[in-house]
Design a protein around this motif. Structure first.
Motif, short mmCIF file in Angstrom:
data_model
loop_
_atom_site.label_atom_id
_atom_site.label_comp_id
_atom_site.label_asym_id
_atom_site.label_seq_id
_atom_site.Cartn_x
_atom_site.Cartn_y
_atom_site.Cartn_z
N LYS A 48 0.17 6.52 -17.23
CA LYS A 48 -0.40 5.62 -17.98
C LYS A 48 -0.63 4.36 -17.54
CE LYS A 48 -0.42 4.04 -22.74
NZ LYS A 48 0.47 2.92 -23.49
N ILE A 49 0.54 3.61 -16.94
CA ILE A 49 0.43 2.31 -16.53
C ILE A 49 -0.58 2.18 -15.23
CG2 ILE A 49 1.72 0.45 -15.38
CD1 ILE A 49 4.27 1.68 -16.92
N LEU A 50 -0.76 3.16 -14.36
CA LEU A 50 -1.47 3.12 -13.42
C LEU A 50 -2.95 3.20 -13.81
CD1 LEU A 50 0.23 5.39 -10.45
CD2 LEU A 50 0.05 2.88 -10.77
N ALA A 51 -3.01 4.04 -14.74
CA ALA A 51 -4.60 4.13 -15.18
C ALA A 51 -5.11 2.98 -15.94
CB ALA A 51 -4.51 5.39 -16.35
N GLU A 52 -4.18 2.19 -16.62
CA GLU A 52 -4.69 0.64 -17.02
C GLU A 52 -5.02 -0.14 -15.94
OE1 GLU A 52 -1.24 -0.29 -19.31
OE2 GLU A 52 -1.72 1.21 -20.84
N GLY A 53 -4.25 0.00 -14.81
CA GLY A 53 -4.37 -0.96 -13.62
C GLY A 53 -5.81 -0.48 -13.05
N ARG A 54 -6.18 0.55 -13.20
CA ARG A 54 -7.29 1.14 -12.38
C ARG A 54 -8.35 0.78 -13.41
NH1 ARG A 54 -10.69 5.63 -12.71
NH2 ARG A 54 -11.68 6.21 -10.60
N ALA A 55 -8.34 0.84 -14.44
CA ALA A 55 -9.48 0.40 -15.41
C ALA A 55 -9.70 -1.00 -15.18
CB ALA A 55 -8.92 0.77 -16.75
N ARG A 56 -8.81 -1.90 -15.00
CA ARG A 56 -9.01 -3.27 -14.81
C ARG A 56 -9.65 -3.20 -13.40
NH1 ARG A 56 -3.26 -3.90 -15.67
NH2 ARG A 56 -2.85 -3.90 -17.73
N PHE A 98 0.61 -1.28 -0.09
CA PHE A 98 0.12 -0.17 0.18
C PHE A 98 0.98 1.29 -0.25
CE2 PHE A 98 -2.33 3.49 2.24
CZ PHE A 98 -3.42 3.56 1.35
N ARG A 99 1.97 1.15 0.92
CA ARG A 99 2.80 2.50 0.93
C ARG A 99 3.39 2.60 -0.31
NH1 ARG A 99 3.35 0.54 6.25
NH2 ARG A 99 5.45 -0.59 5.90
N ALA A 100 3.86 1.66 -1.01
CA ALA A 100 4.62 1.67 -2.39
C ALA A 100 3.87 2.32 -3.27
CB ALA A 100 4.97 0.26 -2.59
N ARG A 101 2.49 1.84 -3.25
CA ARG A 101 1.66 2.31 -4.34
C ARG A 101 1.15 3.71 -4.05
NH1 ARG A 101 -1.54 -0.68 -6.90
NH2 ARG A 101 -1.63 -2.25 -5.32
N VAL A 102 1.13 4.13 -2.77
CA VAL A 102 1.12 5.72 -2.67
C VAL A 102 2.30 6.50 -3.41
CG1 VAL A 102 1.08 7.41 -0.82
CG2 VAL A 102 -0.42 5.39 -0.58
N GLU A 103 3.44 6.14 -2.85
CA GLU A 103 4.68 6.46 -3.46
C GLU A 103 4.71 6.79 -5.02
OE1 GLU A 103 7.28 7.88 -2.15
OE2 GLU A 103 6.81 7.61 0.07
N ILE A 104 4.25 5.37 -5.69
CA ILE A 104 4.03 5.45 -7.13
C ILE A 104 3.08 6.36 -7.70
CG2 ILE A 104 3.56 4.06 -8.96
CD1 ILE A 104 6.19 3.63 -7.96
N THR A 105 2.06 6.73 -6.68
CA THR A 105 0.85 7.31 -7.40
C THR A 105 1.50 9.00 -7.16
OG1 THR A 105 -0.70 6.07 -6.62
CG2 THR A 105 -1.53 8.33 -6.69
N VAL A 106 2.07 9.25 -6.28
CA VAL A 106 2.65 10.67 -6.33
C VAL A 106 3.70 10.88 -7.61
CG1 VAL A 106 4.18 12.15 -5.09
CG2 VAL A 106 2.21 10.94 -3.81
N GLU A 107 4.43 9.89 -7.63
CA GLU A 107 5.30 9.89 -8.73
C GLU A 107 4.59 10.02 -10.42
OE1 GLU A 107 9.35 9.95 -10.31
OE2 GLU A 107 8.54 10.25 -8.40
N ALA A 108 3.66 9.57 -10.14
CA ALA A 108 2.69 9.35 -11.55
C ALA A 108 2.47 10.82 -12.05
CB ALA A 108 1.58 8.55 -11.36
N THR A 109 2.25 11.76 -11.00
CA THR A 109 1.67 13.05 -11.07
C THR A 109 2.94 13.88 -11.90
OG1 THR A 109 2.75 13.87 -9.09
CG2 THR A 109 0.42 13.08 -9.15
N ARG A 110 4.11 13.10 -11.85
CA ARG A 110 5.34 14.00 -12.78
C ARG A 110 5.78 13.13 -13.83
NH1 ARG A 110 5.98 14.73 -7.17
NH2 ARG A 110 7.23 12.96 -6.85
N ASP A 111 5.06 12.03 -13.88
CA ASP A 111 5.84 10.92 -15.11
C ASP A 111 4.61 10.48 -15.97
OD1 ASP A 111 6.65 8.65 -16.44
OD2 ASP A 111 8.50 8.66 -15.23
N PRO A 112 4.31 10.84 -16.90
CA PRO A 112 3.32 10.36 -17.72
C PRO A 112 3.10 8.81 -18.00
CG PRO A 112 4.40 12.39 -19.04
CD PRO A 112 4.93 12.01 -17.57
N GLU A 113 4.34 8.53 -18.24
CA GLU A 113 4.44 6.83 -18.65
C GLU A 113 3.79 6.21 -17.24
OE1 GLU A 113 7.45 3.30 -19.96
OE2 GLU A 113 8.47 5.35 -19.65
N ILE A 114 4.24 6.30 -16.08
CA ILE A 114 3.88 5.50 -14.81
C ILE A 114 2.62 5.80 -14.75
CG2 ILE A 114 3.99 5.72 -12.56
CD1 ILE A 114 6.79 6.20 -12.68
#
Length: 173
Positions: A111-119, A93-109
């Protein structure tokens, strides 16, 4: 192409490092140490730091999909799954929070998170089919809105310890 067991081991170790130290602490050397492998093992599988971060995102998504595949599609399943993700594996869970914050600065990440959310939204949509409509005057929520609500409840449960997911969803169904 299936992931090698070593690559999965390293990605899981990276998730642990990320959860404990944040993005700044996620280094090849730290992952090698966490995995108890010789120096250079992580860089053999993830050449750059960016490749390592994307490896973490991919591994988180893979583990989520594995959990989704094992979960019945039934009313309440999404709440149970979100609660399990919050409390059973807090590093994840904590790693996901870190990655989610990183995704606000990185379009590739992002996009990957958006694909997972869609699933996950698809999973919730399947679970809701055949369930009674929301009652007690609660507004009908789309599956996307429900997933967003669950994410907020998940964060609140994690940070406060108060059980919120099941009671709130119980009022909506």
């Amino acid at each position: 192409m299936p992931e090698s067991p070593r690559r999965c081991q390293l990605a899981d170790a990276a998730i642990t490092v990320l959860a404990r130290t944040g993005m700044r602490g996620l280094t090849h050397r730290a992952v090698d140490a966490e995995a108890a492998l010789p120096a250079g093992s992580t860089s053999n599988h993830f050449r750059t730091r960016r490749a390592l971060v994307i490896g973490v995102v991919d591994r988180l998504a893979e583990r989520d999909l594995d959990d989704l595949a094992l979960t019945e599609t039934r009313p309440g399943a999404a709440a149970d799954l979100m609660s399990m993700w919050t409390h059973t594996d807090p590093d994840r869970f904590r790693a996901r929070v870190e990655i989610t914050v990183e995704a606000t600065r990185d379009p590739e990440i992002a996009k990957i998170l958006a694909e997972g959310r869609a699933r996950i939204i698809d999973f919730v949509e399947q679970a809701r089919q055949g369930a009674p409509p929301e009652t007690q005057g609660a507004p009908a929520l789309t599956s996307s809105q429900l997933v967003a609500l669950l994410a907020g409840l998940q964060w609140a449960e994690y940070t406060t310890g108060e059980k919120l997911i099941a009671p709130v969803l119980g009022r909506l169904s």
